[in-house]
Design a protein around this motif. Structure first.
Motif, PDB file in Angstrom:
ATOM      1  N   SER A 175      -4.217  13.628  -3.471  1.00 31.01           N
ATOM      2  CA  SER A 175      -4.112  12.697  -2.345  1.00 31.01           C
ATOM      3  C   SER A 175      -4.753  13.294  -1.100  1.00 31.01           C
ATOM      4  O   SER A 175      -4.932  14.511  -0.993  1.00 31.01           O
ATOM      5  N   GLY A 202      -1.769  11.887   2.477  1.00 27.15           N
ATOM      6  CA  GLY A 202      -0.644  11.179   1.881  1.00 27.15           C
ATOM      7  C   GLY A 202      -1.015   9.944   1.077  1.00 27.15           C
ATOM      8  O   GLY A 202      -0.148   9.254   0.564  1.00 27.15           O
ATOM      9  N   VAL A 203      -2.320   9.639   0.955  1.00 19.02           N
ATOM     10  CA  VAL A 203      -2.735   8.484   0.163  1.00 19.02           C
ATOM     11  C   VAL A 203      -3.292   8.977  -1.165  1.00 19.02           C
ATOM     12  O   VAL A 203      -4.173   9.830  -1.203  1.00 19.02           O
ATOM     13  N   ILE A 204      -2.730   8.425  -2.243  1.00 20.14           N
ATOM     14  CA  ILE A 204      -3.084   8.905  -3.578  1.00 20.14           C
ATOM     15  C   ILE A 204      -4.422   8.330  -4.034  1.00 20.14           C
ATOM     16  O   ILE A 204      -4.670   7.138  -3.886  1.00 20.14           O
ATOM     17  N   ASP A 205      -5.270   9.186  -4.564  1.00 24.81           N
ATOM     18  CA  ASP A 205      -6.498   8.742  -5.222  1.00 24.81           C
ATOM     19  C   ASP A 205      -6.151   8.506  -6.688  1.00 24.81           C
ATOM     20  O   ASP A 205      -6.086   9.434  -7.488  1.00 24.81           O
ATOM     21  N   LYS A 206      -5.917   7.231  -7.014  1.00 23.14           N
ATOM     22  CA  LYS A 206      -5.382   6.930  -8.345  1.00 23.14           C
ATOM     23  C   LYS A 206      -6.358   7.256  -9.457  1.00 23.14           C
ATOM     24  O   LYS A 206      -5.963   7.621 -10.564  1.00 23.14           O
ATOM     25  N   PRO A 241       1.725  16.378  -5.537  1.00 23.60           N
ATOM     26  CA  PRO A 241       0.924  15.183  -5.246  1.00 23.60           C
ATOM     27  C   PRO A 241      -0.196  15.471  -4.254  1.00 23.60           C
ATOM     28  O   PRO A 241      -1.165  14.729  -4.172  1.00 23.60           O
ATOM     29  N   ARG A 299       5.376   7.058  -3.889  1.00 23.55           N
ATOM     30  CA  ARG A 299       5.585   7.553  -5.247  1.00 23.55           C
ATOM     31  C   ARG A 299       6.935   8.257  -5.347  1.00 23.55           C
ATOM     32  O   ARG A 299       7.649   8.143  -6.334  1.00 23.55           O
ATOM     33  N   HIS A 300       7.289   8.980  -4.285  1.00 23.45           N
ATOM     34  CA  HIS A 300       8.564   9.696  -4.294  1.00 23.45           C
ATOM     35  C   HIS A 300       9.752   8.748  -4.399  1.00 23.45           C
ATOM     36  O   HIS A 300      10.741   9.070  -5.052  1.00 23.45           O
ATOM     37  N   PHE A 341       0.838  -1.198   0.000  1.00 23.91           N
ATOM     38  CA  PHE A 341       0.000   0.000   0.000  1.00 23.91           C
ATOM     39  C   PHE A 341       0.874   1.250   0.000  1.00 23.91           C
ATOM     40  O   PHE A 341       0.646   2.189  -0.759  1.00 23.91           O
ATOM     41  N   GLN A 394       2.523   1.778  -3.464  1.00 26.26           N
ATOM     42  CA  GLN A 394       1.629   1.989  -4.608  1.00 26.26           C
ATOM     43  C   GLN A 394       0.672   3.158  -4.433  1.00 26.26           C
ATOM     44  O   GLN A 394       0.260   3.769  -5.407  1.00 26.26           O
ATOM     45  N   ASN A 395       0.285   3.440  -3.197  1.00 24.29           N
ATOM     46  CA  ASN A 395      -0.812   4.380  -3.019  1.00 24.29           C
ATOM     47  C   ASN A 395      -0.500   5.627  -2.216  1.00 24.29           C
ATOM     48  O   ASN A 395      -1.389   6.422  -1.963  1.00 24.29           O
ATOM     49  N   THR A 396       0.728   5.796  -1.777  1.00 21.84           N
ATOM     50  CA  THR A 396       0.990   7.010  -1.006  1.00 21.84           C
ATOM     51  C   THR A 396       1.967   7.918  -1.748  1.00 21.84           C
ATOM     52  O   THR A 396       2.715   7.481  -2.616  1.00 21.84           O
ATOM     53  N   VAL A 397       1.913   9.174  -1.363  1.00 22.65           N
ATOM     54  CA  VAL A 397       2.789  10.166  -1.985  1.00 22.65           C
ATOM     55  C   VAL A 397       4.250   9.819  -1.704  1.00 22.65           C
ATOM     56  O   VAL A 397       5.095   9.866  -2.598  1.00 22.65           O
ATOM     57  N   ARG A 398       4.525   9.440  -0.451  1.00 22.06           N
ATOM     58  CA  ARG A 398       5.899   9.074  -0.101  1.00 22.06           C
ATOM     59  C   ARG A 398       6.396   7.910  -0.952  1.00 22.06           C
ATOM     60  O   ARG A 398       7.533   7.885  -1.408  1.00 22.06           O
TER      61      ARG A 398
END
Lengths: 408, 513
Positions: free
Chosen positions: B373, B376-380, B369, A265-266, A256, A259-263
């Protein structure tokens, strides 16, 4: 590579490794006449490979930042084992307090290396090579070269234990079975399916693209079948291993995260192009520091699990674990240049290594020959990755490889 | 003169799924400078790769006749043996080797694999003199500027006894005066019978030096123009884009508002050579709805100025005052600068701007980002939607936002880079060479994007080495030289001549700082 695979890119590659894993399992099922899939062996597989999976998850984060590896994890595993042994066996401290302390020590070790890598700019290879020597040395100093054993039962539960069953005797399909294990398996499947459905309903509500019902159904059926089968098999042995819970939590949380957090992604951005990431507002040093601090934490978890499995604190524990972890990530599709790779892939990579080990051991192949096979598997997996990339990514490489195919 | 040195007949080259070249013809006379024009992706580089053997004989159809013989080059070595040398846009020099070592790389003065260093240095000095490069041949490549590196490449070609020199965008990273020097060098080679094929987007350079111009569009030869007929730039553009482009810069009525960015007494030192001043006491202002240009030679400190303002992304011991919308701000790092509404669109999209092995989607949301988000959780799904909106808004030509940026053409990559910063919703955009290495059509589209941005009340500071672009786009123009701001001109009073004369005079020290 045909056009479709180039188009699909990473996804297909991940499936590719999954298919390879299935093929390897089928192969060994035939070669070992089904022994490899016996309930007891499945339990063994999980126990034997737990530490590799744990380390591979942490290693993946380091590799994502640009193909950087951590060579010190094997020594940290030994160091944490030594600390746990000293706290619990020699000093007789409370087990849970000791576990907490060991995790903190792991984080401190990671932060030490992260500091030199991120803020001083020492190449990770050199920093962690130093760590490999330093932490092994400290381990030897703490243990005075001796092995501490045995750990109390409460601690051993961490690795070799099983969740206690709810009822004494429960039978399923005419055999003795573990009720809790079945419940956990069914629960996992239900949670997975509900999450999928809710996610899709959510998308529909917000007007985003949805998966086709057929694709979703196939996905749900396949995953459910595999999960149920694994838990059914485990239920026939001694139930849910505690370490499986630890593994599942780590894999899910880090999957998770990446794949799903900004950190997360960084991390990928840094590995893809460090300069571009920095100019886009990514705090690159902070992320490097995080990746290595986290590796220290993960190594301490692995150290605790491994010491529990050995039931001793040994000064030679964890030797060459770093190589298993690194190999798992690369087999699982992580790029040696950073920027691509998934936790799921690293898990599959670790399983491929584990099944190869286990299967060949059952067949009675010598460990010397096993090393040859594992080494070749690593090379082939990465070669497939590199060749695949030349087809899809950089135009100048594409030209060169199309060249080759014409002239060759 | 008049001898045909090279004839490429009906060259067809296919890549899986794409016909890059379709029966292309080109003829080059001895001692001629032949320009090859076309939009990005038209097939110019492919054609030259066919000629030089990068695409070996057999991988294409058609015939190459060079000095009267049909040629079947299998490798670059084959074509180089015949005196055909290609110099690529991205220079192929090894930074940590010396000029002389680079010049003879792969072509060493050696006997039995043992290098004769005396001969190497003596020969290299001779070739360096021929191209007018005054450096010690033992100097490392990394220590000389891009302009001089380009000369090393040419000297390297001379060392291979070049008869036909192919230059792919040779001036794209050079400033005007270095570029002119280079073109003059080609003109002087002409007298010695060396022919050149030059690929360039810069039409003024083509008119300056080319004898003939072959225009390629979508893999077809469109026409070959003879410079004797006095060809206008508009005429060439018409051939390239297939339509008349009456206006190279989209029109815009400026609506200039309040001051948005104020930089006062800004001084920046080099990050490594900390005693070297790269920006010296510079003050600029930028208003809402305004496009302001910074003209200057390469190395004038324009990029350094922009980057140091952008959250101290460059430099050391930065001093000076920064105000955004009238309020003094202290931007310590890049995330703070982005937060304050600044954006820096880099001049080097591949090196500093984009993550080539990642998707358009991920690249375009990277700078902010937080917009896609929560906690801190991205809405893909939201991310995909935003990326698709940007693709549409900027006209990025690709079927899917999952496409890897590395697979896009230069123009589309540049648009992704701009999209990334539009997504960050800045008030002030510092755009460094926003149209470098993109074709005429994509340039026009980027100009339109810039006009849209300022129409929304944003401010754009544009650094460009192409003076026509600065003159065509900007409301106000600053001129920088050697780290100092030497002039500020209004659109009405600026011309190429006036800007260049400020720079030339300043370089001579006639205008005191």
């Amino acid at each position: 590579m045909n056009k479709k695979s180039a188009f699909k890119g990473v996804d297909l590659k991940r499936f590719g490794m999954l298919i390879a894993l299935v093929i390897i399992i089928v192969l060994f099922t035939i070669l070992t006449k089904g022994l490899i899939l016996k309930p007891m062996n499945i339990g063994n597989l999980i126990n034997q490979n737990s530490y590799v999976v744990i380390l591979a998850v942490g290693m993946l984060l380091c590799i994502l930042t640009g193909g950087n590896i951590d060579l010190s994890v094997g020594s940290v595993v030994a160091l944490i084992g030594a600390c746990a042994g000293t706290f619990i066996i020699t000093l007789g401290w409370n087990v849970y307090l000791s576990i907490g302390l060991c995790l903190l020590i792991g984080i401190a070790v990671g932060a030490w290396q992260g500091f030199w890598i991120a803020y001083v700019g020492i190449p990770p290879f050199i920093t962690t090579l130093s760590g490999m020597l330093v932490f092994r040395g400290i381990t030897l100093l703490i243990l005075n070269g001796l092995t501490l054993a045995p750990f109390p039962d409460a601690y051993q539960q961490l690795s070799t234990g099983f969740l206690p069953d709810l009822v004494e005797s429960f039978t399923l399909f005419g055999g003795k079975s573990n009720l809790l294990c079945i419940i956990v398996g069914v629960l996992a499947v239900v949670v997975f399916c509900v999450a999928q459905l809710m996610n899709n309903a959510n998308r529909k509500r917000k007007g985003y693209e949805c998966e086709t019902p057929a694709a979703m159904a196939v996905k749900m059926i396949v995953v459910s079948a595999v999960v149920l089968w694994v838990f059914y098999t485990l239920a026939q042995y001694r139930g849910v291993p505690t370490v499986l819970i630890i593994l599942a939590v780590l894999v899910l949380v880090y999957s998770f995260f990446t794949q799903n957090t900004v950190r997360g992604r960084h991390l990928y951005a840094i590995g893809g192009n460090m300069k571009a990431a920095r100019l886009s507002g990514v705090r690159t040093k902070q992320m490097m520091f995080f990746a290595y601090t986290n590796m220290g934490f993960i190594a301490s978890v692995a150290g605790l699990v491994f010491a529990a499995r050995l039931n001793s604190a040994s000064p030679v524990a964890g030797q060459s674990f770093e190589m298993d972890a690194i190999a798992s990530c690369f087999i699982g599709g992580a790029s040696a240049y950073g920027g691509t790779g998934t936790v799921g892939g690293a898990l599959i990579g670790a399983l491929i290594m584990g099944v190869l080990n286990n299967g060949m051991s059952i067949m009675g192949i010598s460990s010397n020959a096993q090393q040859v096979v594992k080494g070749l598997v690593l090379l082939i997996a990465v070669a497939v990755d590199v060749i695949g990339k030349q087809q899809i990514q950089l135009p100048f490489l594409r030209k060169r490889s199309s060249n080759r195919s014409v002239s060759g | 003169m008049g001898n045909i040195i090279l004839k490429m007949k009906d060259i067809t080259k296919e890549f899986p799924g794409v016909k890059a070249l379709d029966r292309v013809n080109i003829e080059v006379e001895e001692g001629e400078i032949h320009a090859l024009c076309g939009e990005n992706g038209a097939g110019k580089s492919t054609l030259m790769n066919v000629l030089s053997g990068i695409y070996p004989y057999g991988s294409y159809e058609g015939e190459i006749i060079y000095q009267g013989h049909p040629c079947r080059f299998k490798t670059i070595k084959d074509s180089e043996r015949e005196g055909i040398v290609i110099i690529h846009q991205e220079l192929a020099l090894v930074p940590y080797l010396s000029i002389a070592e680079n010049m003879f790389l792969g072509n060493e003065c050696a006997r039995g694999g043992v290098i004769n260093w005396d001969e190497t240095y003596q020969k290299s000095a001779r070739y360096m003199a021929m191209v007018g490069l005054h450096e010690n041949p033992r100097t490392l490549i990394k220590d000389i500027g891009v302009g001089k590196q380009q000369l090393v490449e040419i000297a390297k070609a001379l060392a291979k006894n070049v008869k036909l020199l192919i230059l792919d965008e040779p001036t794209s990273s050079l400033n005007e005066s270095d570029a002119k020097k280079l073109l003059d060098l080609l003109l002087s080679f002409k007298k010695e019978g060396i022919s050149s094929i030059i690929i360039s987007h810069k039409l003024n350079e083509i008119s300056y030096c080319a004898d003939k111009i072959t225009v390629i569009r979508d893999g077809h030869t469109i026409e070959t123009l003879d410079q004797k007929d006095d060809i206008s730039e508009e005429r060439i553009i018409k051939g390239m884009v297939g339509r008349e482009m009456t206006n190279r810069f989209p029109p815009r009525t400026p609506h200039i508002g309040e001051v948005s960015l104020e930089v006062r007494n800004w001084t920046v030192y080099h990050p490594i050579y900390t005693e070297r001043k790269v920006v010296d006491d510079v003050s600029i202002t930028l208003r809402a709805g305004e496009v302001v240009g910074i003209a200057g030679l390469m190395g004038a400190g324009r990029t350094e100025l922009c980057m140091s303002v952008f959250g101290r992304a460059y430099g050391s011991s930065i001093s000076g005052e920064l105000r955004i919308h009238g309020k003094p701000v202290h931007l310590r790092d890049i995330p703070q600068a982005i937060e304050a509404g600044l954006a820096y669109v880099t001049e080097d999209r591949k090196g500093d701007g984009l993550i080539l092995p990642d998707s358009i989607k991920h690249n375009s949301t990277m700078a902010r980002p937080g917009f896609i988000s929560r906690h801190g959780v991205i809405d893909k799904d939201l991310e995909t939607m935003r990326a698709k909106e940007l693709r549409q808004q900027l006209g990025i030509k690709t079927p899917t936002v999952e496409q890897l940026v590395g697979n896009l053409s230069g123009g589309n990559q540049q648009k992704v880079l701009v999209a990334k910063w539009i997504f960050a919703q800045p008030d002030i955009l510092l755009m460094d060479e926003p149209t470098r290495g993109v074709d005429v059509g994509a340039k026009y589209e980027i100009y339109e994007i810039i006009n849209d941005l300022v129409a929304q009340g944003k401010s754009v500071l544009m650094v460009s080495s192409e003076l026509p672009e600065i003159l065509g786009m900007c409301d106000r123009i600053y001129v920088m030289n050697e780290g100092r701001m030497i002039a500020e001109l209004d659109r009405s009073e600026a011309s190429q001549e006036s800007i260049m004369s400020y720079i030339m005079q300043d370089s001579k020290g006639e205008i005191g700082a």
